[in-house]
Design a protein around this motif. Sequence first.
Motif, PDB file in Angstrom:
ATOM      1  N   ASP A  26      -0.270   7.040  -3.164  1.00  0.00           N
ATOM      2  CA  ASP A  26       0.207   7.360  -4.613  1.00  0.00           C
ATOM      3  C   ASP A  26      -0.272   6.172  -5.261  1.00  0.00           C
ATOM      4  O   ASP A  26      -0.013   6.402  -6.801  1.00  0.00           O
ATOM      5  CB  ASP A  26       1.443   7.977  -4.350  1.00  0.00           C
ATOM      6  CG  ASP A  26       1.310   9.849  -4.240  1.00  0.00           C
ATOM      7  OD1 ASP A  26       0.393  10.003  -3.768  1.00  0.00           O
ATOM      8  OD2 ASP A  26       2.251   9.481  -3.891  1.00  0.00           O
ATOM      9  N   GLY A  27      -0.293   5.144  -4.697  1.00  0.00           N
ATOM     10  CA  GLY A  27      -0.518   3.636  -5.614  1.00  0.00           C
ATOM     11  C   GLY A  27      -2.100   3.462  -5.330  1.00  0.00           C
ATOM     12  O   GLY A  27      -2.488   3.725  -5.022  1.00  0.00           O
ATOM     13  N   ARG A  59       8.445   3.280  -8.782  1.00  0.00           N
ATOM     14  CA  ARG A  59       9.006   3.180  -9.704  1.00  0.00           C
ATOM     15  C   ARG A  59      10.133   3.526 -10.434  1.00  0.00           C
ATOM     16  O   ARG A  59      11.016   2.647 -10.583  1.00  0.00           O
ATOM     17  CB  ARG A  59       7.849   2.997 -11.146  1.00  0.00           C
ATOM     18  CG  ARG A  59       6.322   2.756 -10.927  1.00  0.00           C
ATOM     19  CD  ARG A  59       5.121   2.554 -12.474  1.00  0.00           C
ATOM     20  NE  ARG A  59       4.928   4.440 -12.275  1.00  0.00           N
ATOM     21  CZ  ARG A  59       4.399   4.489 -12.823  1.00  0.00           C
ATOM     22  NH1 ARG A  59       3.861   3.994 -11.962  1.00  0.00           N
ATOM     23  NH2 ARG A  59       4.210   5.957 -12.546  1.00  0.00           N
ATOM     24  N   GLN A  66      -4.715  -6.265 -13.121  1.00  0.00           N
ATOM     25  CA  GLN A  66      -3.241  -5.737 -12.388  1.00  0.00           C
ATOM     26  C   GLN A  66      -2.190  -6.152 -13.664  1.00  0.00           C
ATOM     27  O   GLN A  66      -0.756  -5.603 -14.310  1.00  0.00           O
ATOM     28  CB  GLN A  66      -2.204  -6.994 -12.059  1.00  0.00           C
ATOM     29  CG  GLN A  66      -2.403  -8.059 -12.717  1.00  0.00           C
ATOM     30  CD  GLN A  66      -1.915  -9.734 -11.996  1.00  0.00           C
ATOM     31  OE1 GLN A  66      -1.308  -9.238 -10.540  1.00  0.00           O
ATOM     32  NE2 GLN A  66      -2.141 -10.927 -12.585  1.00  0.00           N
ATOM     33  N   CYS A 105       0.799  -1.371  -0.533  1.00  0.00           N
ATOM     34  CA  CYS A 105      -0.085  -0.217  -0.277  1.00  0.00           C
ATOM     35  C   CYS A 105       0.970   1.300  -0.174  1.00  0.00           C
ATOM     36  O   CYS A 105       1.881   0.990   0.668  1.00  0.00           O
ATOM     37  CB  CYS A 105      -0.810  -0.274   1.398  1.00  0.00           C
ATOM     38  SG  CYS A 105      -2.062  -1.198   1.356  1.00  0.00           S
ATOM     39  N   HIS A 106       0.248   2.480  -0.560  1.00  0.00           N
ATOM     40  CA  HIS A 106       1.006   3.436  -0.904  1.00  0.00           C
ATOM     41  C   HIS A 106       0.190   4.600  -1.382  1.00  0.00           C
ATOM     42  O   HIS A 106      -0.299   4.271  -1.532  1.00  0.00           O
ATOM     43  CB  HIS A 106       2.328   3.306  -1.882  1.00  0.00           C
ATOM     44  CG  HIS A 106       3.499   4.651  -1.665  1.00  0.00           C
ATOM     45  ND1 HIS A 106       2.690   6.286  -2.435  1.00  0.00           N
ATOM     46  CD2 HIS A 106       4.588   4.995  -2.223  1.00  0.00           C
ATOM     47  CE1 HIS A 106       3.709   6.892  -1.812  1.00  0.00           C
ATOM     48  NE2 HIS A 106       5.002   6.123  -1.362  1.00  0.00           N
ATOM     49  N   HIS A 108       2.547  -4.051 -15.030  1.00  0.00           N
ATOM     50  CA  HIS A 108       2.999  -5.050 -12.956  1.00  0.00           C
ATOM     51  C   HIS A 108       3.340  -6.560 -13.817  1.00  0.00           C
ATOM     52  O   HIS A 108       4.275  -7.190 -12.898  1.00  0.00           O
ATOM     53  CB  HIS A 108       1.991  -5.153 -12.731  1.00  0.00           C
ATOM     54  CG  HIS A 108       1.906  -5.979 -11.264  1.00  0.00           C
ATOM     55  ND1 HIS A 108       2.287  -5.022 -10.625  1.00  0.00           N
ATOM     56  CD2 HIS A 108       1.055  -7.012 -10.975  1.00  0.00           C
ATOM     57  CE1 HIS A 108       2.631  -6.018  -9.446  1.00  0.00           C
ATOM     58  NE2 HIS A 108       1.655  -7.188  -9.589  1.00  0.00           N
ATOM     59  N   LEU A 140       0.170  -1.016 -10.674  1.00  0.00           N
ATOM     60  CA  LEU A 140       0.174  -0.963  -8.878  1.00  0.00           C
ATOM     61  C   LEU A 140       1.121  -0.536  -8.090  1.00  0.00           C
ATOM     62  O   LEU A 140       1.259  -0.067  -6.781  1.00  0.00           O
ATOM     63  CB  LEU A 140      -0.243  -2.334  -9.113  1.00  0.00           C
ATOM     64  CG  LEU A 140      -1.062  -3.372  -8.633  1.00  0.00           C
ATOM     65  CD1 LEU A 140      -2.163  -3.192 -10.313  1.00  0.00           C
ATOM     66  CD2 LEU A 140      -0.988  -4.891  -7.907  1.00  0.00           C
ATOM     67  N   LEU A 141       2.201   0.126  -8.578  1.00  0.00           N
ATOM     68  CA  LEU A 141       3.461   1.278  -8.073  1.00  0.00           C
ATOM     69  C   LEU A 141       2.613   2.703  -8.205  1.00  0.00           C
ATOM     70  O   LEU A 141       2.659   3.293  -9.194  1.00  0.00           O
ATOM     71  CB  LEU A 141       4.255   0.871  -8.816  1.00  0.00           C
ATOM     72  CG  LEU A 141       4.448  -1.263  -8.636  1.00  0.00           C
ATOM     73  CD1 LEU A 141       6.273  -0.976  -9.249  1.00  0.00           C
ATOM     74  CD2 LEU A 141       4.842  -1.292  -6.785  1.00  0.00           C
ATOM     75  N   ALA A 142       3.532   3.009  -6.550  1.00  0.00           N
ATOM     76  CA  ALA A 142       3.134   5.436  -7.105  1.00  0.00           C
ATOM     77  C   ALA A 142       4.222   4.663  -7.639  1.00  0.00           C
ATOM     78  O   ALA A 142       5.106   4.642  -7.938  1.00  0.00           O
ATOM     79  CB  ALA A 142       3.353   5.181  -5.872  1.00  0.00           C
ATOM     80  N   ASP A 155       3.539   0.268 -14.845  1.00  0.00           N
ATOM     81  CA  ASP A 155       3.160  -0.783 -14.074  1.00  0.00           C
ATOM     82  C   ASP A 155       2.022  -0.032 -12.787  1.00  0.00           C
ATOM     83  O   ASP A 155       2.027   1.232 -12.195  1.00  0.00           O
ATOM     84  CB  ASP A 155       4.264  -0.758 -11.892  1.00  0.00           C
ATOM     85  CG  ASP A 155       3.606  -1.922 -11.511  1.00  0.00           C
ATOM     86  OD1 ASP A 155       2.143  -2.207 -11.626  1.00  0.00           O
ATOM     87  OD2 ASP A 155       4.318  -3.376 -11.190  1.00  0.00           O
TER      88      ASP A 155
END
Length: 244
Positions: free
Chosen positions: A103-104, A200, A132, A100-101, A212, A194-196, A192
Amino acid sequence: MSRLVLLSGWGCDARIWQALDGHWPPGVRVSAPDWPGYGPRPEACDPASLDALAAAMAAALPADAVWVGWSLGGLLAEALLDHLPPPRALVVIGMGPRFCHPDGVGGEELATFRRAFRRDPEATRAHFLRWQLRGEPSPRAAHRQLLARIGQASPASLTTLTAGLEQLARLDAGRRRGAAPCPVYRLAGEADPLLAPAVREAADWRLANAGHCPILSQPERLAALLAAVAATPASPPTAPETLP
């Protein structure tokens, strides 16, 4: 001979790694064990317990190999560094120090997903598989390829999948603050979803034209990079760069 152990993510069993078959250079030995509760492997006595997971995976995660974990598989592999003899190096694909983030994927978004999974596990997992893959160059083609590898039915037990979502919410590798017992490298697809963005950008390698799941969209380049890490695992990567 260089040795790699490939570990899959949430909702997918080890068959996803078959996409890399035919792309490995000579001299690389590859294994892709299933996590407990996935594929033919029996479920752990306590699927959420890292102690139980370490006991079940000890024989499949030797110290003379480079471990490669994708998504939740990377988060679990990093957590197991506290429970098993460390590998020569660990490569984490599509995952930051925690899932969890702000910004993501935020904590509330994951909590909503977990509630949906409790109501309808199959439909929620099917939605996640599509979600994803949004960052791949051809999401529909990637989805077809994924289903051709792992099929429509869930490859894992309900309790194992539920425990995996709990681990996504709970596990945090950032507490080590660079004190891992082996080199830990991170690889991110440039797109990706799913990544903030900051996660990345902080990756050791960013793979262009990938999201992803570069296992499906960039198998040749991913296999070449992993083989290079296996050949010289102690050599740190250079500054983050986008691999063409």
